[in-house]
Design a protein around this motif. Structure first.
Motif, mmCIF file in Angstrom:
data_model
loop_
_atom_site.group_PDB
_atom_site.id
_atom_site.type_symbol
_atom_site.label_atom_id
_atom_site.label_comp_id
_atom_site.label_asym_id
_atom_site.label_seq_id
_atom_site.Cartn_x
_atom_site.Cartn_y
_atom_site.Cartn_z
ATOM 1 N N GLY A 36 -39.326 157.553 -134.637
ATOM 2 C CA GLY A 36 -40.053 157.633 -135.898
ATOM 3 C C GLY A 36 -39.350 158.473 -136.940
ATOM 4 N N SER A 37 -38.259 159.141 -136.577
ATOM 5 C CA SER A 37 -37.538 160.006 -137.502
ATOM 6 C C SER A 37 -36.620 159.188 -138.405
ATOM 7 C CB SER A 37 -36.703 161.026 -136.734
ATOM 8 O OG SER A 37 -35.856 161.737 -137.611
ATOM 9 N N GLU A 38 -36.657 159.489 -139.701
ATOM 10 C CA GLU A 38 -35.772 158.841 -140.654
ATOM 11 C C GLU A 38 -34.630 159.753 -141.077
ATOM 12 O OE1 GLU A 38 -37.590 156.896 -143.931
ATOM 13 O OE2 GLU A 38 -38.726 155.505 -142.666
ATOM 14 N N ALA A 39 -34.403 160.827 -140.342
ATOM 15 C CA ALA A 39 -33.359 161.789 -140.712
ATOM 16 C C ALA A 39 -31.985 161.126 -140.768
ATOM 17 C CB ALA A 39 -33.348 162.952 -139.725
ATOM 18 N N ALA A 40 -31.668 160.312 -139.777
ATOM 19 C CA ALA A 40 -30.360 159.662 -139.768
ATOM 20 C C ALA A 40 -30.252 158.622 -140.883
ATOM 21 C CB ALA A 40 -30.106 159.006 -138.407
ATOM 22 N N LEU A 41 -31.339 157.922 -141.174
ATOM 23 C CA LEU A 41 -31.325 156.984 -142.299
ATOM 24 C C LEU A 41 -31.119 157.716 -143.613
ATOM 25 C CD1 LEU A 41 -34.228 154.536 -141.316
ATOM 26 C CD2 LEU A 41 -31.771 154.045 -141.314
ATOM 27 N N ASP A 42 -31.758 158.881 -143.740
ATOM 28 C CA ASP A 42 -31.610 159.665 -144.969
ATOM 29 C C ASP A 42 -30.174 160.149 -145.141
ATOM 30 O OD1 ASP A 42 -34.295 159.332 -145.533
ATOM 31 O OD2 ASP A 42 -34.892 161.251 -144.644
ATOM 32 N N GLY A 43 -29.477 160.377 -144.043
ATOM 33 C CA GLY A 43 -28.102 160.853 -144.123
ATOM 34 C C GLY A 43 -27.056 159.762 -144.097
ATOM 35 N N TYR A 44 -27.499 158.499 -144.039
ATOM 36 C CA TYR A 44 -26.565 157.379 -143.876
ATOM 37 C C TYR A 44 -25.516 157.324 -144.987
ATOM 38 C CZ TYR A 44 -24.854 152.566 -144.194
ATOM 39 O OH TYR A 44 -24.049 151.459 -144.320
ATOM 40 N N SER A 45 -25.949 157.347 -146.231
ATOM 41 C CA SER A 45 -25.010 157.186 -147.341
ATOM 42 C C SER A 45 -23.973 158.297 -147.357
ATOM 43 C CB SER A 45 -25.766 157.150 -148.673
ATOM 44 O OG SER A 45 -24.864 156.999 -149.758
ATOM 45 N N ALA A 46 -24.411 159.534 -147.226
ATOM 46 C CA ALA A 46 -23.472 160.652 -147.264
ATOM 47 C C ALA A 46 -22.487 160.584 -146.103
ATOM 48 C CB ALA A 46 -24.232 161.974 -147.242
ATOM 49 N N SER A 47 -22.983 160.222 -144.904
ATOM 50 C CA SER A 47 -22.100 160.127 -143.742
ATOM 51 C C SER A 47 -21.040 159.048 -143.948
ATOM 52 C CB SER A 47 -22.913 159.817 -142.486
ATOM 53 O OG SER A 47 -23.779 160.879 -142.162
ATOM 54 N N CYS A 48 -21.453 157.901 -144.439
ATOM 55 C CA CYS A 48 -20.497 156.807 -144.665
ATOM 56 C C CYS A 48 -19.482 157.171 -145.735
ATOM 57 C CB CYS A 48 -21.228 155.537 -145.069
ATOM 58 S SG CYS A 48 -22.150 154.740 -143.737
ATOM 59 N N LEU A 49 -19.967 157.763 -146.824
ATOM 60 C CA LEU A 49 -19.081 158.009 -147.960
ATOM 61 C C LEU A 49 -17.987 159.024 -147.645
ATOM 62 C CD1 LEU A 49 -21.665 157.870 -150.863
ATOM 63 C CD2 LEU A 49 -19.727 156.321 -150.521
ATOM 64 N N ARG A 50 -18.251 159.957 -146.751
ATOM 65 C CA ARG A 50 -17.181 160.873 -146.367
ATOM 66 C C ARG A 50 -16.009 160.100 -145.769
ATOM 67 N NH1 ARG A 50 -21.495 164.406 -145.054
ATOM 68 N NH2 ARG A 50 -21.650 163.609 -142.919
ATOM 69 N N ARG A 51 -16.314 159.156 -144.910
ATOM 70 C CA ARG A 51 -15.254 158.338 -144.305
ATOM 71 C C ARG A 51 -14.670 157.364 -145.321
ATOM 72 N NH1 ARG A 51 -14.402 157.480 -138.901
ATOM 73 N NH2 ARG A 51 -13.110 155.672 -138.339
ATOM 74 N N VAL A 52 -15.510 156.788 -146.165
ATOM 75 C CA VAL A 52 -15.049 155.831 -147.176
ATOM 76 C C VAL A 52 -14.012 156.466 -148.094
ATOM 77 C CG1 VAL A 52 -15.774 154.572 -149.242
ATOM 78 C CG2 VAL A 52 -17.093 154.354 -147.129
ATOM 79 N N TRP A 53 -14.307 157.644 -148.603
ATOM 80 C CA TRP A 53 -13.373 158.274 -149.550
ATOM 81 C C TRP A 53 -12.078 158.689 -148.863
ATOM 82 C CZ3 TRP A 53 -13.135 157.434 -154.361
ATOM 83 C CH2 TRP A 53 -14.294 157.184 -155.106
#
Length: 386
Positions: free
Chosen positions: A314-331
């Motif tokens: 039921g936790s959305e913590a990982a969903l909330d952090g999805y964009s920031a986590s991806c963008l670190r690798r993307v950049w």
């Protein structure tokens, strides 16, 4: 229709996400605008980081990859009439694998259908509602609505997902050159990829299989494909790969050719409400660093983990952090791809000073263990983290 996760786009990102979710009992429907034959034969890059091959193996779709993939432990930088090997495994302990993206898609389609997955081909998404999550799509001449809990936009650079994110910040760079890529029915002239820098322009010798070669030439973005008959392509490739020791390029029938413009692009954030962007829908890299497919796999792996956590706890913590986590690798991948591109391509607007700096940089990369390690570490891919 209703499902838990609606996935827009049936390329490797969307199919892999659907497969990863299925393994944890999470229902999804994949909407793909093209037919199955087109999707399974769409030519794309096929250099897989070790992290990508690990994901495919761990999820049970790596059997053919392990049987047919070509594992590489190094690559060659070629310039000034000489080759310089970068020992990827020796510097990082990791490998890369050549395995065509078309084959990954075939493996994933077959697996999803065998598992009873819903993959709807020729289903063109026309509207996305990220707040009351649903996707409106056209299929068989009729309009349908797919309701869901979450939407994954895996529909590429020209899809409908990214425009559904309001206030999206975009960053881009256009390059003054393109790639003329060819597929040839001839055994490769090399056991490892060759990245060649030449005053006439960049060239890349890749491999598709022990019998098929994939080769690229730097051309101008407005180049006319008709101006490149087979004889001219082979002559130009031979000139750019030439070495002082008489290395020879094998020639054979060219079965496919295309010109691909080169750009860098990032859209931020990669999430809006219940919509999550992944792969080319969120970012584009020039192909020099071979990061496009690998970034897409890392995106959907992180998204699958976050969705699994959401449905399990039921936790959305990982969903909330999805964009920031991806963008670190993307950049990081964006910078590496830009670095490789500017290091190896001949700038048509560059002067003698710029060309001398470029040659000095190449000399440094192949003569310094620290510089070679930086290239190798980024090329094989950084570990996938949360």
């Amino acid at each position: 229709m209703r499902t838990q996760v609606a996935i827009v786009g049936g390329g490797p990102a969307g199919l892999l996400l659907s497969h990863l979710l299925h393994r944890q009992g999470i229902a999804s429907v994949v909407l793909e605008s093209r037919d199955r034959a087109y999707v399974e034969h769409r030519q794309r890059a096929g250099m897989l980081e070790q992290g990508t091959t690990d994901v495919l193996r761990d999820s049970g779709v790596g059997e053919r990859l392990d049987r047919e993939g070509l594992v590489h432990h190094g690559l060659e930088l070629r310039f000034g009439g000489a080759g310089h090997r970068i020992p990827l495994t020796g510097l990082t302990g990791r490998t890369v694998t050549i395995y065509a993206q078309t084959e990954i898609v075939k493996d994933l389609v077959a697996r999803r259908l065998a598992d009873g997955g819903e993959v709807l081909f020729e289903a063109r998404a026309v509207e996305i509602d990220p707040s009351a999550p649903s996707v409106t799509y056209l299929r068989d001449g009729r309009t349908h609505t797919l309701e869901c809990d979450y939407i994954a936009g895996c529909d590429g650079f020209h899809g409908v997902s990214r425009p559904a994110v309001p206030g999206l910040r975009t960053f881009s760079r256009e390059y003054p050159f393109a790639w003329l890529g060819v597929l040839a029915d001839v055994p490769p002239s090399t056991d490892e990829l060759i990245y060649a820098h030449h005053e006439r322009g960049f060239a890349l010798h890749s491999l598709r299989s022990p019998q098929v070669s994939r080769l690229y030439l730097q051309v101008s973005p407005d180049e006319d494909l008709a101006a490149w008959p087979d004889e001219r392509i082979w002559a130009e490739l031979a000139a750019r790969f030439a070495t002082d020791d008489g290395w020879e390029l094998r020639e054979g029938p060219i079965t496919d050719r295309a010109i691909t413009p080169m750009r860098s692009f990032v859209g931020e954030p990669m999430r809006h409400d219940r919509l999550f962007l992944a792969g080319d829908a969120a970012h584009i890299v020039p192909p020099t660093g071979a990061k496009g497919l690998n970034l897409a796999v890392s995106d959907v792996t992180l998204l699958a983990r976050a969705l699994i956590e959401r449905y399990a706890s039921g936790s959305e913590a990982a969903l909330d952090g999805y964009s920031a986590s991806c963008l670190r690798r993307v950049w990081r991948a964006e910078h590496f791809s830009y670095w490789m591109t500017t290091l190896l391509h001949t700038d048509p607007h560059g002067d003698g000073f710029a060309h001398r700096l470029q040659r000095s940089h190449l000399d440094y990369v192949v003569s310094s263990t620290a510089a070679s390690t930086t290239l190798a570490e980024n090329y094989v891919g950084l570990p996938l983290t949360r």
